[in-house]
Design a protein around this motif. Structure first.
Motif, short mmCIF file in Angstrom:
data_model
loop_
_atom_site.label_atom_id
_atom_site.label_comp_id
_atom_site.label_asym_id
_atom_site.label_seq_id
_atom_site.Cartn_x
_atom_site.Cartn_y
_atom_site.Cartn_z
N PRO A 1 -6.45 4.46 6.01
CA PRO A 1 -6.77 4.72 7.43
C PRO A 1 -5.87 5.79 8.05
O PRO A 1 -6.26 6.44 9.01
CB PRO A 1 -6.54 3.35 8.09
N ALA A 2 -4.68 5.98 7.49
CA ALA A 2 -3.76 6.99 8.03
C ALA A 2 -4.12 8.40 7.57
O ALA A 2 -3.45 9.37 7.93
CB ALA A 2 -2.33 6.66 7.61
N GLY A 3 -5.15 8.50 6.74
CA GLY A 3 -5.56 9.83 6.27
C GLY A 3 -4.78 10.33 5.08
O GLY A 3 -4.88 11.51 4.72
N VAL A 4 -4.01 9.44 4.43
CA VAL A 4 -3.22 9.82 3.26
C VAL A 4 -4.10 9.72 2.02
O VAL A 4 -4.95 8.84 1.91
CB VAL A 4 -1.99 8.91 3.11
#
Length: 354
Positions: free
Chosen positions: A153-156
């Motif tokens: 969800p953090a885009g990592v």
């Protein structure tokens, strides 16, 4: 001598990089790489390495690093870990490490995962972990697999793991087998000495299994010590060094390097040491090729396992290789006959695969 159930079963090897008394740890790691070459030539399916921290008798503390060395030294053998202890690591880092391995050796890497934490309180403290960290293994496992399929969800994103397919396996007893089933993953379960517990774990796994993108149906690997020699006494002798290390660890609190069999047999043991030592010698699959074939056929029919992971350790590496050759003669006799006929390899158990 081979039966149909043995010939259709995959056989693989787990080498723990056991340090031998009076020899440097680096030699144990080089022995592991050399043994992998031999296992490949003999027709074994996989070769796995293990994770141990702060153990005097084990050199294998960084399994993904050692797996890279094994994969680089072999050509067709599947290579993996038995296992990476997931509670000791961040799932992102584990995904990255296996992503690198798979990118370097495509189609050959296995991701064997366990739920144990450090062997002692001191090791757990040094790792920044405690026994409770194993309780969220299912969550850690789900997070790890997620890094291969779609980021966070953090885009990592896990590079280069994302989008790669590295087969996961769960090393399990009890609750671990149930976690593997609910996640729809292959399971590695042992040991062969506790048949009732082994069968209960397999039954639980099969009854709870849910198909997943990783496995459409249950896949069972049974693991344990298998020792094959020219006589029953010689096979039992292969078990002596590891049995003594086990007895010493349970009576003194530390797992020592392997001692030669003759040194162990000449040792004066306390009553408690002798009890644990004799117990550690018992129940393994060990004997002549005929005896081992009979026992293997029975346990394979009983468990319905698709694969056997051989975990044998001993001081005498030549005797260990001879045992693996004799075992290979049961499941791949044609390959072993061709190998024995190769004059370049005759009488040279340590020769590396070219």
């Amino acid at each position: 001598m081979s039966s149909s159930v043995i010939s259709r079963t995959r056989f693989s090897v787990l080498d723990r990089s056991r340090i031998r008394e009076g020899r440097p740890p680096g030699e144990a790691l080089r022995d592991t790489v050399a043994l992998a070459r031999e296992a490949e030539a003999l027709g074994y399916h996989r070769f796995w390495v293990s994770e141990h921290h702060g153990v005097p008798g084990v050199a294998g503390s960084a399994p993904t690093v050692l797996a890279a060395a094994v994969a680089a030294a072999t050509r067709t053998l599947r290579v993996g870990t038995g296992g990476v202890m997931l509670p000791n690591h961040r799932p992102l880092v584990v995904a990255e490490q296996f992503g690198v391995l798979e990118a370097l050796f495509p189609g050959r890497i296995d991701m064997g995962l366990g739920r144990s934490v450090g062997f002692t309180n001191g090791v757990r403290k040094a790792l920044g972990r405690d026994k409770g960290d194993a309780e969220d293994f299912a969550g850690q496992l789900g997070e790890l697999l997620g890094w291969f399929t779609g980021g966070s969800p953090a885009g990592v994103h896990a590079r280069p793991a994302e989008g790669l397919r590295v087969p996961p396996f769960v090393l399990a007893t009890g609750e671990g087998a149930r976690i593997a089933a609910r996640a729809g993953l292959p399971v590695v379960i042992g040991d062969l000495r506790g048949r009732e517990k082994l069968l209960r774990g397999i039954d639980d796994y099969r009854s709870l299994f849910r198909p997943s993108p990783w496995a459409a149906e249950p896949y069972v690997v049974i693991s344990g010590t298998v020792a094959v020699a020219g006589s029953e006494a010689e096979a039992r002798r292969l078990l002596v060094p590891e049995a003594w290390s086990t007895a010493y660890s349970r009576t003194h609190g530390t797992f020592p390097p392997l001692a030669p069999a003759e040194s162990v047999e000449a040792r004066t043991m306390t009553v408690r040491e002798r009890d644990v030592y004799e117990s550690a010698l018992a129940g393994h699959i060990a004997g002549t090729p005929e005896q081992v074939a009979h026992e293997l056929e029975a346990v394979l029919k009983e468990t319905g396992a698709q694969e056997v992971l051989v975990t044998t350790s001993t001081y005498d590496r030549a005797a260990l290789l001879d045992s693996l050759r004799r075992l290979a003669g049961l499941f791949a006799p044609d390959r072993c006959s061709a190998r024995d006929a190769d004059p370049a390899r005759a009488g040279d158990p340590g020769r590396a695969n070219p």
